[in-house]
Each structure stands twice: as C-alpha cells, then as structure tokens.
Write a protein that holds these residues in place. Structure first.
Motif, PDB file in Angstrom:
ATOM      1  N   VAL A  98      51.680  36.545  21.084  1.00 28.02           N
ATOM      2  CA  VAL A  98      50.849  37.744  21.020  1.00 28.02           C
ATOM      3  C   VAL A  98      50.447  38.123  22.439  1.00 28.02           C
ATOM      4  N   ILE A  99      50.768  39.351  22.811  1.00 30.21           N
ATOM      5  CA  ILE A  99      50.346  39.873  24.108  1.00 30.21           C
ATOM      6  C   ILE A  99      49.158  40.787  23.850  1.00 30.21           C
ATOM      7  N   LEU A 100      48.016  40.388  24.362  1.00 26.68           N
ATOM      8  CA  LEU A 100      46.771  41.126  24.179  1.00 26.68           C
ATOM      9  C   LEU A 100      46.526  41.953  25.428  1.00 26.68           C
ATOM     10  N   THR A 101      46.299  43.250  25.252  1.00 27.15           N
ATOM     11  CA  THR A 101      46.045  44.154  26.368  1.00 27.15           C
ATOM     12  C   THR A 101      44.777  44.945  26.090  1.00 27.15           C
ATOM     13  N   VAL A 102      43.886  44.980  27.072  1.00 31.88           N
ATOM     14  CA  VAL A 102      42.676  45.788  26.939  1.00 31.88           C
ATOM     15  C   VAL A 102      43.105  47.257  26.898  1.00 31.88           C
ATOM     16  N   LYS A 103      42.534  47.997  25.949  1.00 26.75           N
ATOM     17  CA  LYS A 103      42.890  49.408  25.778  1.00 26.75           C
ATOM     18  C   LYS A 103      42.463  50.225  26.993  1.00 26.75           C
ATOM     19  N   PRO A 104      43.219  51.271  27.297  1.00 24.28           N
ATOM     20  CA  PRO A 104      42.825  52.159  28.401  1.00 24.28           C
ATOM     21  C   PRO A 104      41.438  52.754  28.124  1.00 24.28           C
ATOM     22  N   GLY A 105      40.639  52.849  29.166  1.00 26.49           N
ATOM     23  CA  GLY A 105      39.310  53.437  29.044  1.00 26.49           C
ATOM     24  C   GLY A 105      38.216  52.442  28.682  1.00 26.49           C
ATOM     25  N   ILE A 106      38.601  51.228  28.306  1.00 27.06           N
ATOM     26  CA  ILE A 106      37.616  50.196  27.983  1.00 27.06           C
ATOM     27  C   ILE A 106      37.140  49.573  29.293  1.00 27.06           C
ATOM     28  N   THR A 107      35.835  49.460  29.461  1.00 24.26           N
ATOM     29  CA  THR A 107      35.285  48.925  30.711  1.00 24.26           C
ATOM     30  C   THR A 107      35.203  47.398  30.672  1.00 24.26           C
ATOM     31  N   ARG A 108      35.143  46.829  31.840  1.00 27.69           N
ATOM     32  CA  ARG A 108      34.978  45.381  31.974  1.00 27.69           C
ATOM     33  C   ARG A 108      33.691  44.934  31.287  1.00 27.69           C
ATOM     34  N   GLU A 109      32.651  45.731  31.379  1.00 28.22           N
ATOM     35  CA  GLU A 109      31.366  45.400  30.767  1.00 28.22           C
ATOM     36  C   GLU A 109      31.480  45.319  29.244  1.00 28.22           C
ATOM     37  N   GLN A 110      32.255  46.232  28.645  1.00 29.27           N
ATOM     38  CA  GLN A 110      32.447  46.211  27.196  1.00 29.27           C
ATOM     39  C   GLN A 110      33.132  44.904  26.765  1.00 29.27           C
ATOM     40  N   VAL A 111      34.138  44.511  27.526  1.00 36.39           N
ATOM     41  CA  VAL A 111      34.877  43.283  27.206  1.00 36.39           C
ATOM     42  C   VAL A 111      34.002  42.065  27.444  1.00 36.39           C
ATOM     43  N   THR A 112      33.305  42.026  28.575  1.00 37.11           N
ATOM     44  CA  THR A 112      32.484  40.854  28.911  1.00 37.11           C
ATOM     45  C   THR A 112      31.369  40.626  27.907  1.00 37.11           C
ATOM     46  N   ALA A 113      30.855  41.682  27.325  1.00 39.24           N
ATOM     47  CA  ALA A 113      29.784  41.537  26.345  1.00 39.24           C
ATOM     48  C   ALA A 113      30.269  40.794  25.092  1.00 39.24           C
ATOM     49  N   VAL A 114      31.543  40.893  24.786  1.00 38.97           N
ATOM     50  CA  VAL A 114      32.111  40.292  23.574  1.00 38.97           C
ATOM     51  C   VAL A 114      32.708  38.905  23.851  1.00 38.97           C
ATOM     52  N   MET A 115      32.972  38.601  25.116  1.00 35.09           N
ATOM     53  CA  MET A 115      33.718  37.387  25.466  1.00 35.09           C
ATOM     54  C   MET A 115      33.103  36.074  24.975  1.00 35.09           C
ATOM     55  N   PRO A 116      31.779  35.873  25.006  1.00 35.24           N
ATOM     56  CA  PRO A 116      31.272  34.588  24.509  1.00 35.24           C
ATOM     57  C   PRO A 116      31.703  34.307  23.065  1.00 35.24           C
ATOM     58  N   ASP A 117      31.607  35.313  22.180  1.00 42.63           N
ATOM     59  CA  ASP A 117      32.049  35.123  20.791  1.00 42.63           C
ATOM     60  C   ASP A 117      33.564  34.980  20.699  1.00 42.63           C
ATOM     61  N   GLU A 118      34.282  35.768  21.493  1.00 36.01           N
ATOM     62  CA  GLU A 118      35.751  35.711  21.495  1.00 36.01           C
ATOM     63  C   GLU A 118      36.226  34.312  21.900  1.00 36.01           C
ATOM     64  N   ARG A 178      44.609  42.321  32.734  1.00 40.49           N
ATOM     65  CA  ARG A 178      44.480  43.293  31.641  1.00 40.49           C
ATOM     66  C   ARG A 178      44.469  42.662  30.258  1.00 40.49           C
ATOM     67  N   GLY A 179      44.405  41.322  30.173  1.00 39.84           N
ATOM     68  CA  GLY A 179      44.396  40.713  28.850  1.00 39.84           C
ATOM     69  C   GLY A 179      44.831  39.273  28.872  1.00 39.84           C
ATOM     70  N   ALA A 198      39.245  42.451  18.801  1.00 41.15           N
ATOM     71  CA  ALA A 198      40.016  43.310  17.900  1.00 41.15           C
ATOM     72  C   ALA A 198      39.087  44.032  16.923  1.00 41.15           C
ATOM     73  N   LYS A 199      38.098  43.320  16.404  1.00 41.76           N
ATOM     74  CA  LYS A 199      37.165  43.936  15.452  1.00 41.76           C
ATOM     75  C   LYS A 199      36.432  45.121  16.078  1.00 41.76           C
ATOM     76  N   GLN A 200      36.170  45.039  17.387  1.00 42.07           N
ATOM     77  CA  GLN A 200      35.486  46.136  18.073  1.00 42.07           C
ATOM     78  C   GLN A 200      36.475  47.139  18.656  1.00 42.07           C
ATOM     79  N   ASP A 201      37.763  46.981  18.346  1.00 41.91           N
ATOM     80  CA  ASP A 201      38.824  47.907  18.760  1.00 41.91           C
ATOM     81  C   ASP A 201      38.902  48.075  20.280  1.00 41.91           C
ATOM     82  N   LEU A 202      38.755  46.956  20.997  1.00 39.12           N
ATOM     83  CA  LEU A 202      38.800  46.984  22.461  1.00 39.12           C
ATOM     84  C   LEU A 202      40.174  46.629  23.020  1.00 39.12           C
ATOM     85  N   VAL A 203      41.055  46.081  22.179  1.00 36.35           N
ATOM     86  CA  VAL A 203      42.346  45.588  22.655  1.00 36.35           C
ATOM     87  C   VAL A 203      43.482  46.025  21.730  1.00 36.35           C
TER      88      VAL A 203
END
Length: 147
Positions: A55-75, A98-99, A122-127
């Motif tokens: 599985v190649i996971l890629t952060v969607k265009p327009g998603i900020t680093r802050e949006q991803v970092t906020a979810v990372m502990p649970d991820e 990028r992922g 994925a649940k938050q549609d960030l990737v």
C-alpha cells in the motif's frame, strides 16, 4: 581453466538465467511459451499467488502538515497494533515526505482496503492509497522447469 574458475561460470550462468527470466516476464514473452508445456502446468501456477498487499499512502494535495500531525498519535498507535497483530509486515516513510509505504500480510486487496480504511488518516480523508497485490517472483518458475 583452473578448478576455481568453474564455480564462477556456474554462478554467471545462473545469474544470466535469472536476468533472462526477468526480461522475458517483464516484456510479456513468457506468454509465447510452448503450448504443450503450458498445458502440463496447472492453471493455478499460471499466476503468482497473492502473499500480501503493498500500500502506497500519499497525503492528498492541499492537506497541511498540521492536519496530518494532529492525527498522527492515533494513526501510529493503531498501526503499531496492526504490526503486533501480524497484519503489517513492514512499513516505511516515503523519502519525499508525502506519505508511507506498507507491506500487509493479507490475502487480497479487499482485505488491505479494509485495514487501511479503518485508520484515522483515511477516516478523516487526508490520504490516498494505491494497492498492489504481491507474491512470489514469477520468473523464478522458469528456472525450476526441466529442460
């Protein structure tokens, strides 16, 4: 020719056979194999069995680093739990930042989807995910054929 040169020739021959097998497979030439041999091989061996999914996971265009970092502990917690449960075989960061890339211990792409879709990013549609079924290297079968 000395005795110690013969093993090098054997290694070279094996390497040549592997390179030839890979080349034939990658160019599609294996489909032109002798039909009598093709009939002798069971149909199940015509394709490689799926032993996992990449599985190649890629952060969607327009998603900020802050949006991803906020979810990372649970991820990360959930991904580590998948690893401990034997579902994630390996995982890596992409060097472009990028992922990530995951090798999953699953029987098919649908099972891989189910796992990855349950994670927070994925649940938050960030990737986005790209799924590739993987299995044994098929050209090696050519080396196993009797001449």
């Amino acid at each position: 020719m000395t005795g110690d040169m013969k093993p090098m020739k054997t290694i070279r021959d094996v390497a040549s056979n592997v390179i030839l097998a890979l080349t034939l497979t990658l160019t599609g030439a294996t489909s032109m194999a002798d039909s009598s041999h093709a009939q002798a091989q069971p149909q199940a061996q015509a394709t490689s069995p799926t032993t996992g999914v990449m599985v190649i996971l890629t952060v969607k265009p327009g998603i900020t680093r802050e949006q991803v970092t906020a979810v990372m502990p649970d991820e990360v917690r959930q991904t580590v739990q998948l690893y401990l449960n034997g579902m994630v075989r390996e995982w890596y960061s992409r060097s472009d930042g990028r992922g990530a890339l995951f090798l999953l211990n699953v029987k098919d792409v649908a099972e891989g989807h189910a796992i990855m879709d349950g994670l927070p990013l994925a649940k938050q549609d960030l990737v986005d995910h790209e799924y590739i079924a993987i299995g044994p290297l098929m050209p090696l079968r050519l080396l196993m054929m009797k001449p």
